[in-house]
Design a protein around this motif. Structure first.
Motif, PDB file in Angstrom:
ATOM      1  N   PHE A 187      31.231 -30.286 -73.965  1.00 56.17           N
ATOM      2  CA  PHE A 187      31.834 -30.815 -72.746  1.00 56.17           C
ATOM      3  C   PHE A 187      31.716 -29.853 -71.569  1.00 56.17           C
ATOM      4  N   ASP A 188      30.665 -29.022 -71.592  1.00 57.76           N
ATOM      5  CA  ASP A 188      30.378 -28.096 -70.492  1.00 57.76           C
ATOM      6  C   ASP A 188      31.576 -27.244 -70.099  1.00 57.76           C
ATOM      7  N   GLY A 189      32.415 -26.921 -71.065  1.00 61.51           N
ATOM      8  CA  GLY A 189      33.568 -26.064 -70.809  1.00 61.51           C
ATOM      9  C   GLY A 189      34.688 -26.754 -70.057  1.00 61.51           C
ATOM     10  N   ARG A 190      34.647 -28.073 -69.951  1.00 59.06           N
ATOM     11  CA  ARG A 190      35.648 -28.818 -69.173  1.00 59.06           C
ATOM     12  C   ARG A 190      36.579 -29.591 -70.103  1.00 59.06           C
ATOM     13  N   PRO A 191      37.805 -29.119 -70.301  1.00 61.88           N
ATOM     14  CA  PRO A 191      38.763 -29.834 -71.149  1.00 61.88           C
ATOM     15  C   PRO A 191      38.999 -31.268 -70.680  1.00 61.88           C
ATOM     16  N   SER A 192      38.928 -31.507 -69.369  1.00 62.46           N
ATOM     17  CA  SER A 192      39.146 -32.865 -68.864  1.00 62.46           C
ATOM     18  C   SER A 192      38.068 -33.825 -69.366  1.00 62.46           C
ATOM     19  N   SER A 193      36.849 -33.335 -69.573  1.00 70.04           N
ATOM     20  CA  SER A 193      35.780 -34.180 -70.120  1.00 70.04           C
ATOM     21  C   SER A 193      36.083 -34.574 -71.562  1.00 70.04           C
ATOM     22  N   LEU A 194      36.615 -33.632 -72.328  1.00 63.37           N
ATOM     23  CA  LEU A 194      37.023 -33.948 -73.703  1.00 63.37           C
ATOM     24  C   LEU A 194      38.142 -34.979 -73.692  1.00 63.37           C
ATOM     25  N   ALA A 195      39.151 -34.768 -72.863  1.00 61.73           N
ATOM     26  CA  ALA A 195      40.284 -35.694 -72.790  1.00 61.73           C
ATOM     27  C   ALA A 195      39.816 -37.081 -72.359  1.00 61.73           C
ATOM     28  N   SER A 196      38.938 -37.142 -71.381  1.00 61.92           N
ATOM     29  CA  SER A 196      38.421 -38.415 -70.892  1.00 61.92           C
ATOM     30  C   SER A 196      37.682 -39.160 -71.999  1.00 61.92           C
ATOM     31  N   ARG A 197      36.828 -38.460 -72.703  1.00 60.69           N
ATOM     32  CA  ARG A 197      36.064 -39.077 -73.807  1.00 60.69           C
ATOM     33  C   ARG A 197      37.011 -39.557 -74.902  1.00 60.69           C
ATOM     34  N   PHE A 198      37.999 -38.759 -75.218  1.00 58.85           N
ATOM     35  CA  PHE A 198      38.983 -39.102 -76.242  1.00 58.85           C
ATOM     36  C   PHE A 198      39.728 -40.379 -75.870  1.00 58.85           C
ATOM     37  N   ILE A 199      40.154 -40.472 -74.623  1.00 54.18           N
ATOM     38  CA  ILE A 199      40.908 -41.639 -74.156  1.00 54.18           C
ATOM     39  C   ILE A 199      40.017 -42.877 -74.128  1.00 54.18           C
ATOM     40  N   GLU A 200      38.770 -42.711 -73.693  1.00 50.59           N
ATOM     41  CA  GLU A 200      37.841 -43.844 -73.605  1.00 50.59           C
ATOM     42  C   GLU A 200      37.482 -44.419 -74.967  1.00 50.59           C
ATOM     43  N   THR A 201      37.448 -43.604 -75.996  1.00 52.15           N
ATOM     44  CA  THR A 201      36.945 -44.052 -77.298  1.00 52.15           C
ATOM     45  C   THR A 201      38.025 -44.340 -78.328  1.00 52.15           C
ATOM     46  N   ASN A 202      39.291 -44.320 -77.925  1.00 52.61           N
ATOM     47  CA  ASN A 202      40.380 -44.567 -78.872  1.00 52.61           C
ATOM     48  C   ASN A 202      41.306 -45.653 -78.346  1.00 52.61           C
ATOM     49  N   THR A 203      42.039 -46.247 -79.268  1.00 52.52           N
ATOM     50  CA  THR A 203      43.059 -47.236 -78.939  1.00 52.52           C
ATOM     51  C   THR A 203      44.415 -46.586 -79.151  1.00 52.52           C
ATOM     52  N   PHE A 204      45.336 -46.803 -78.220  1.00 50.79           N
ATOM     53  CA  PHE A 204      46.640 -46.167 -78.281  1.00 50.79           C
ATOM     54  C   PHE A 204      47.747 -47.204 -78.198  1.00 50.79           C
ATOM     55  N   THR A 205      48.861 -46.917 -78.851  1.00 50.68           N
ATOM     56  CA  THR A 205      50.055 -47.747 -78.705  1.00 50.68           C
ATOM     57  C   THR A 205      50.710 -47.380 -77.375  1.00 50.68           C
ATOM     58  N   ARG A 206      51.615 -48.194 -76.937  1.00 47.72           N
ATOM     59  CA  ARG A 206      52.351 -47.907 -75.696  1.00 47.72           C
ATOM     60  C   ARG A 206      53.081 -46.567 -75.816  1.00 47.72           C
ATOM     61  N   GLU A 207      53.670 -46.301 -76.981  1.00 46.42           N
ATOM     62  CA  GLU A 207      54.392 -45.051 -77.193  1.00 46.42           C
ATOM     63  C   GLU A 207      53.450 -43.846 -77.099  1.00 46.42           C
ATOM     64  N   GLU A 208      52.269 -43.986 -77.672  1.00 41.54           N
ATOM     65  CA  GLU A 208      51.308 -42.885 -77.610  1.00 41.54           C
ATOM     66  C   GLU A 208      50.851 -42.635 -76.168  1.00 41.54           C
ATOM     67  N   LEU A 209      50.619 -43.711 -75.425  1.00 41.78           N
ATOM     68  CA  LEU A 209      50.240 -43.551 -74.012  1.00 41.78           C
ATOM     69  C   LEU A 209      51.356 -42.893 -73.208  1.00 41.78           C
ATOM     70  N   ASN A 210      52.592 -43.288 -73.485  1.00 44.16           N
ATOM     71  CA  ASN A 210      53.730 -42.651 -72.808  1.00 44.16           C
ATOM     72  C   ASN A 210      53.797 -41.166 -73.138  1.00 44.16           C
ATOM     73  N   GLU A 211      53.522 -40.822 -74.381  1.00 41.69           N
ATOM     74  CA  GLU A 211      53.519 -39.417 -74.795  1.00 41.69           C
ATOM     75  C   GLU A 211      52.408 -38.647 -74.069  1.00 41.69           C
ATOM     76  N   LEU A 212      51.226 -39.249 -73.961  1.00 40.69           N
ATOM     77  CA  LEU A 212      50.127 -38.603 -73.231  1.00 40.69           C
ATOM     78  C   LEU A 212      50.498 -38.389 -71.764  1.00 40.69           C
ATOM     79  N   ARG A 213      51.115 -39.398 -71.152  1.00 39.32           N
ATOM     80  CA  ARG A 213      51.538 -39.264 -69.752  1.00 39.32           C
ATOM     81  C   ARG A 213      52.565 -38.147 -69.596  1.00 39.32           C
ATOM     82  N   ARG A 214      53.509 -38.088 -70.528  1.00 39.10           N
ATOM     83  CA  ARG A 214      54.538 -37.044 -70.483  1.00 39.10           C
ATOM     84  C   ARG A 214      53.896 -35.662 -70.587  1.00 39.10           C
ATOM     85  N   LEU A 215      52.944 -35.506 -71.494  1.00 41.05           N
ATOM     86  CA  LEU A 215      52.274 -34.210 -71.660  1.00 41.05           C
ATOM     87  C   LEU A 215      51.511 -33.826 -70.394  1.00 41.05           C
TER      88      LEU A 215
END
Length: 128
Positions: free
Chosen positions: A93-121
């Protein structure tokens, strides 16, 4: 420590050891059976061989108690995760944590609770 050289099977042994804190080959074997998601069995001798190699790699410490050995990890799981994630970010990810996070979010399905937890973090990481 050379935990970056652990094989996939050795990492499975480490995961059991991290959950236990320390244990004998038999205790590690039981722990691996309890957490097997695919019904995979783990031979006592195979685990013992992995542990011996992991001692050589300084990933595990061995202490003889009576006739058996007690094994313990030499590194905390969170420290291992940090190093491996850093390697992953640099390599893919060219040393960019945001690229990893973006790819992770794009390729996974999350529950509402998990999305709320991600937003909180993310909110907690927000600079003031």
């Amino acid at each position: 420590m050379k935990t970056d050289t652990l094989s996939k099977s050795e990492i499975e042994v480490m995961a059991a050891l991290w959950r236990l804190g320390s244990g004998s080959v038999a205790e590690i074997q039981d722990e691996m059976h309890r957490h097997s998601t695919d019904g995979q069995t783990f031979a006592y001798t195979t685990i013992a061989t992995h542990l011996s190699r992991m001692v050589d790699k300084s990933a595990v410490a061995a202490r003889k108690i009576g006739r058996a050995y007690q094994y313990s990890p030499t590194e905390k799981r969170v420290d291992y995760q940090q190093v491996r994630l850093g390697d992953l970010v640099r390599q893919f990810f060219d040393g960019r944590p945001s690229s990893l996070a973006s790819r992770f979010i794009e390729t996974n399905t999350f529950t509402r609770e998990e999305l709320n937890e991600l937003r909180r973090l993310i909110d907690e990481k927000e600079p003031e």
